[in-house]
Design a protein around this motif. Structure first.
Motif, PDB file in Angstrom:
ATOM      1  N   MET A  25       0.727  -1.132   0.021  1.00  0.00           N
ATOM      2  CA  MET A  25       0.148   0.049  -0.080  1.00  0.00           C
ATOM      3  C   MET A  25       1.083   1.254   0.071  1.00  0.00           C
ATOM      4  SD  MET A  25      -3.139   0.892  -0.101  1.00  0.00           S
ATOM      5  CE  MET A  25      -4.258   2.062   0.375  1.00  0.00           C
ATOM      6  N   ARG A  26       1.865   1.245   0.613  1.00  0.00           N
ATOM      7  CA  ARG A  26       2.931   2.287   0.803  1.00  0.00           C
ATOM      8  C   ARG A  26       3.379   2.534  -0.727  1.00  0.00           C
ATOM      9  NH1 ARG A  26       6.440   2.306   6.288  1.00  0.00           N
ATOM     10  NH2 ARG A  26       5.190   3.655   7.212  1.00  0.00           N
ATOM     11  N   TYR A  27       3.744   1.469  -1.247  1.00  0.00           N
ATOM     12  CA  TYR A  27       4.621   1.676  -2.569  1.00  0.00           C
ATOM     13  C   TYR A  27       3.497   2.321  -3.491  1.00  0.00           C
ATOM     14  CZ  TYR A  27       6.875   1.164  -6.781  1.00  0.00           C
ATOM     15  OH  TYR A  27       7.733   1.363  -8.145  1.00  0.00           O
ATOM     16  N   LEU A  28       2.263   2.149  -3.431  1.00  0.00           N
ATOM     17  CA  LEU A  28       0.995   2.578  -4.423  1.00  0.00           C
ATOM     18  C   LEU A  28       1.000   4.119  -4.041  1.00  0.00           C
ATOM     19  CD1 LEU A  28      -1.021   1.925  -6.540  1.00  0.00           C
ATOM     20  CD2 LEU A  28      -2.617   1.520  -4.400  1.00  0.00           C
ATOM     21  N   ILE A  29       0.881   4.509  -2.728  1.00  0.00           N
ATOM     22  CA  ILE A  29       0.788   5.782  -2.370  1.00  0.00           C
ATOM     23  C   ILE A  29       1.864   6.601  -2.775  1.00  0.00           C
ATOM     24  CG2 ILE A  29       0.783   7.322  -0.397  1.00  0.00           C
ATOM     25  CD1 ILE A  29      -0.790   5.373   1.105  1.00  0.00           C
ATOM     26  N   HIS A  30       3.245   6.070  -2.809  1.00  0.00           N
ATOM     27  CA  HIS A  30       4.335   6.590  -3.134  1.00  0.00           C
ATOM     28  C   HIS A  30       4.247   6.781  -4.564  1.00  0.00           C
ATOM     29  CE1 HIS A  30       8.556   7.141  -4.389  1.00  0.00           C
ATOM     30  NE2 HIS A  30       8.499   6.011  -5.238  1.00  0.00           N
ATOM     31  N   LEU A  31       3.649   6.023  -5.541  1.00  0.00           N
ATOM     32  CA  LEU A  31       3.712   5.978  -6.973  1.00  0.00           C
ATOM     33  C   LEU A  31       2.611   7.227  -7.373  1.00  0.00           C
ATOM     34  CD1 LEU A  31       3.542   2.270  -8.342  1.00  0.00           C
ATOM     35  CD2 LEU A  31       5.285   3.948  -8.537  1.00  0.00           C
ATOM     36  N   VAL A  32       1.643   7.209  -6.572  1.00  0.00           N
ATOM     37  CA  VAL A  32       0.591   8.183  -6.688  1.00  0.00           C
ATOM     38  C   VAL A  32       0.943   9.756  -6.552  1.00  0.00           C
ATOM     39  CG1 VAL A  32      -1.832   9.255  -5.959  1.00  0.00           C
ATOM     40  CG2 VAL A  32      -1.514   6.623  -6.533  1.00  0.00           C
ATOM     41  N   THR A  33       1.696   9.700  -5.410  1.00  0.00           N
ATOM     42  CA  THR A  33       2.490  11.068  -5.005  1.00  0.00           C
ATOM     43  C   THR A  33       3.490  11.494  -5.821  1.00  0.00           C
ATOM     44  OG1 THR A  33       3.805  10.216  -3.247  1.00  0.00           O
ATOM     45  CG2 THR A  33       1.519  11.052  -2.542  1.00  0.00           C
ATOM     46  N   TYR A  48       4.271  10.285  -9.150  1.00  0.00           N
ATOM     47  CA  TYR A  48       3.995  10.096 -10.288  1.00  0.00           C
ATOM     48  C   TYR A  48       2.391  10.536 -10.632  1.00  0.00           C
ATOM     49  CZ  TYR A  48       8.490   7.827 -10.305  1.00  0.00           C
ATOM     50  OH  TYR A  48       9.690   7.316 -10.246  1.00  0.00           O
ATOM     51  N   PRO A  49       2.116  11.893 -10.326  1.00  0.00           N
ATOM     52  CA  PRO A  49       0.832  11.994 -10.295  1.00  0.00           C
ATOM     53  C   PRO A  49       0.040  11.908 -11.920  1.00  0.00           C
ATOM     54  CG  PRO A  49       1.799  14.078  -9.813  1.00  0.00           C
ATOM     55  CD  PRO A  49       2.859  12.693  -9.619  1.00  0.00           C
ATOM     56  N   PHE A  50       0.612  12.393 -12.703  1.00  0.00           N
ATOM     57  CA  PHE A  50       0.285  12.750 -14.020  1.00  0.00           C
ATOM     58  C   PHE A  50       0.395  11.477 -14.759  1.00  0.00           C
ATOM     59  CE2 PHE A  50       2.268  17.160 -13.358  1.00  0.00           C
ATOM     60  CZ  PHE A  50       0.998  17.978 -13.335  1.00  0.00           C
ATOM     61  N   SER A  51       1.360  10.663 -14.416  1.00  0.00           N
ATOM     62  CA  SER A  51       1.220   9.145 -15.105  1.00  0.00           C
ATOM     63  C   SER A  51       0.137   8.427 -14.672  1.00  0.00           C
ATOM     64  CB  SER A  51       2.696   8.722 -14.709  1.00  0.00           C
ATOM     65  OG  SER A  51       3.889   9.294 -14.999  1.00  0.00           O
ATOM     66  N   CYS A  52      -0.097   8.680 -13.220  1.00  0.00           N
ATOM     67  CA  CYS A  52      -1.359   7.821 -12.787  1.00  0.00           C
ATOM     68  C   CYS A  52      -2.659   8.245 -13.422  1.00  0.00           C
ATOM     69  CB  CYS A  52      -1.339   7.954 -11.293  1.00  0.00           C
ATOM     70  SG  CYS A  52       0.140   7.052 -10.224  1.00  0.00           S
ATOM     71  N   VAL A  53      -2.708   9.474 -13.692  1.00  0.00           N
ATOM     72  CA  VAL A  53      -3.737  10.055 -14.016  1.00  0.00           C
ATOM     73  C   VAL A  53      -4.002   9.532 -15.820  1.00  0.00           C
ATOM     74  CG1 VAL A  53      -5.110  12.162 -14.960  1.00  0.00           C
ATOM     75  CG2 VAL A  53      -4.145  12.063 -12.723  1.00  0.00           C
ATOM     76  N   LEU A  56       2.314   8.985 -25.276  1.00  0.00           N
ATOM     77  CA  LEU A  56       2.376  10.144 -24.361  1.00  0.00           C
ATOM     78  C   LEU A  56       2.452   9.499 -22.824  1.00  0.00           C
ATOM     79  CD1 LEU A  56       1.462  12.967 -23.487  1.00  0.00           C
ATOM     80  CD2 LEU A  56      -0.867  12.108 -23.628  1.00  0.00           C
ATOM     81  N   THR A  57       1.758   8.445 -22.542  1.00  0.00           N
ATOM     82  CA  THR A  57       1.724   8.107 -21.026  1.00  0.00           C
ATOM     83  C   THR A  57       3.102   7.494 -20.682  1.00  0.00           C
ATOM     84  OG1 THR A  57      -0.230   7.210 -21.153  1.00  0.00           O
ATOM     85  CG2 THR A  57       0.986   6.409 -19.548  1.00  0.00           C
ATOM     86  N   CYS A  58       4.037   6.932 -21.454  1.00  0.00           N
ATOM     87  CA  CYS A  58       5.326   6.381 -20.977  1.00  0.00           C
ATOM     88  C   CYS A  58       6.230   7.723 -21.086  1.00  0.00           C
ATOM     89  CB  CYS A  58       5.690   5.242 -22.131  1.00  0.00           C
ATOM     90  SG  CYS A  58       4.654   3.725 -22.055  1.00  0.00           S
ATOM     91  N   THR A  59       6.129   8.451 -22.034  1.00  0.00           N
ATOM     92  CA  THR A  59       7.012   9.905 -21.862  1.00  0.00           C
ATOM     93  C   THR A  59       6.777  10.467 -20.798  1.00  0.00           C
ATOM     94  OG1 THR A  59       6.932   9.662 -24.440  1.00  0.00           O
ATOM     95  CG2 THR A  59       7.578  11.657 -23.353  1.00  0.00           C
ATOM     96  N   VAL A  60       5.438  10.786 -20.331  1.00  0.00           N
ATOM     97  CA  VAL A  60       5.326  11.282 -19.085  1.00  0.00           C
ATOM     98  C   VAL A  60       5.891  10.416 -17.954  1.00  0.00           C
ATOM     99  CG1 VAL A  60       3.379  12.026 -17.161  1.00  0.00           C
ATOM    100  CG2 VAL A  60       3.276  12.534 -20.022  1.00  0.00           C
ATOM    101  N   GLU A 112       9.485  11.621 -17.852  1.00  0.00           N
ATOM    102  CA  GLU A 112       9.440  13.105 -17.393  1.00  0.00           C
ATOM    103  C   GLU A 112       9.652  12.902 -15.823  1.00  0.00           C
ATOM    104  OE1 GLU A 112      10.843  15.535 -19.050  1.00  0.00           O
ATOM    105  OE2 GLU A 112      11.032  14.212 -20.642  1.00  0.00           O
ATOM    106  N   GLU A 113       8.583  12.357 -15.331  1.00  0.00           N
ATOM    107  CA  GLU A 113       8.563  12.357 -14.078  1.00  0.00           C
ATOM    108  C   GLU A 113       9.460  11.746 -13.188  1.00  0.00           C
ATOM    109  OE1 GLU A 113       3.853  13.246 -13.086  1.00  0.00           O
ATOM    110  OE2 GLU A 113       4.198  11.210 -13.277  1.00  0.00           O
ATOM    111  N   TYR A 114       9.862  10.479 -13.741  1.00  0.00           N
ATOM    112  CA  TYR A 114      10.887   9.843 -13.220  1.00  0.00           C
ATOM    113  C   TYR A 114      12.369  10.910 -13.280  1.00  0.00           C
ATOM    114  CZ  TYR A 114      14.790   6.360 -12.119  1.00  0.00           C
ATOM    115  OH  TYR A 114      15.493   5.688 -11.648  1.00  0.00           O
ATOM    116  N   LEU A 115      12.697  11.323 -14.400  1.00  0.00           N
ATOM    117  CA  LEU A 115      13.855  12.065 -14.489  1.00  0.00           C
ATOM    118  C   LEU A 115      13.731  13.341 -13.659  1.00  0.00           C
ATOM    119  CD1 LEU A 115      14.770  11.678 -18.406  1.00  0.00           C
ATOM    120  CD2 LEU A 115      15.593  10.490 -16.525  1.00  0.00           C
ATOM    121  N   ARG A 116      12.658  13.895 -13.383  1.00  0.00           N
ATOM    122  CA  ARG A 116      12.418  15.011 -12.677  1.00  0.00           C
ATOM    123  C   ARG A 116      12.859  14.653 -11.000  1.00  0.00           C
ATOM    124  NH1 ARG A 116       7.242  16.897 -13.100  1.00  0.00           N
ATOM    125  NH2 ARG A 116       7.679  17.272 -15.149  1.00  0.00           N
ATOM    126  N   ARG A 117      12.569  13.462 -10.739  1.00  0.00           N
ATOM    127  CA  ARG A 117      12.522  13.161  -9.111  1.00  0.00           C
ATOM    128  C   ARG A 117      13.916  12.444  -9.017  1.00  0.00           C
ATOM    129  NH1 ARG A 117       9.297  14.020  -5.521  1.00  0.00           N
ATOM    130  NH2 ARG A 117       7.289  14.626  -6.116  1.00  0.00           N
TER     131      ARG A 117
END
Length: 129
Positions: A1-9, A11-16, A51-55, A58-63
């Motif tokens: 569950m923690r990892y899911l919260i981590h992903l959502v917080t 990588y929000p655009f990716s999750c959307v 689009l999704t994989c590029t986002v 981008e979110e990975y590289l930003r973090r």
């Protein structure tokens, strides 16, 4: 569950975008004049996954300053392709004929993810300079 919260917080655009893909793959699409365009469905699949994989990249590289290749490949390439296969299987077996799972859709999704992989690798190389 923690990892899911981590992903959502983290990588929000990716999750959307992933949630949008799941929705679009299971609702009944309306008829449009674009239905007459050859392979419009396949081009749409390529664009969605590109689009999704590029986002995701981008979110990975930003973090992350340092790229952990096994993580980013799993997150931005393998997982979307596996998700795509799962969606196609579910469309074929669980939609009561409203949707059909197609191998060409799976191939188009994998093509979009692979194009995003190439873009991600180019981004990593340009960032290193």
């Amino acid at each position: 569950m923690r990892y899911l919260i981590h992903l959502v917080t983290h990588y929000p655009f990716s999750c959307v975008l992933i949630a949008i893909i799941w929705y679009l793959c299971f609702f009944t699409p309306p008829e449009t004049p674009l239905d007459d365009v050859a392979f419009i469905d396949k081009w749409t699949h390529i664009a969605m996954y590109l689009l999704t994989c590029t986002v995701i990249w981008e979110e990975y590289l930003r973090r992350h300053r340092r790229v952990e290749w096994w993580k980013v490949l799993l997150l931005a390439w393998v997982s979307p392709i596996v998700m795509s296969g799962l969606i196609e299987i579910l469309q074929a077996t669980c939609t009561g004929g409203r949707r059909s799972g197609e191998w060409l859709d799976f191939a188009a999704n994998a093509t979009g993810a692979t194009l995003a992989l190439a873009i991600g690798i180019l981004r990593v190389r340009s960032r290193a300079r």
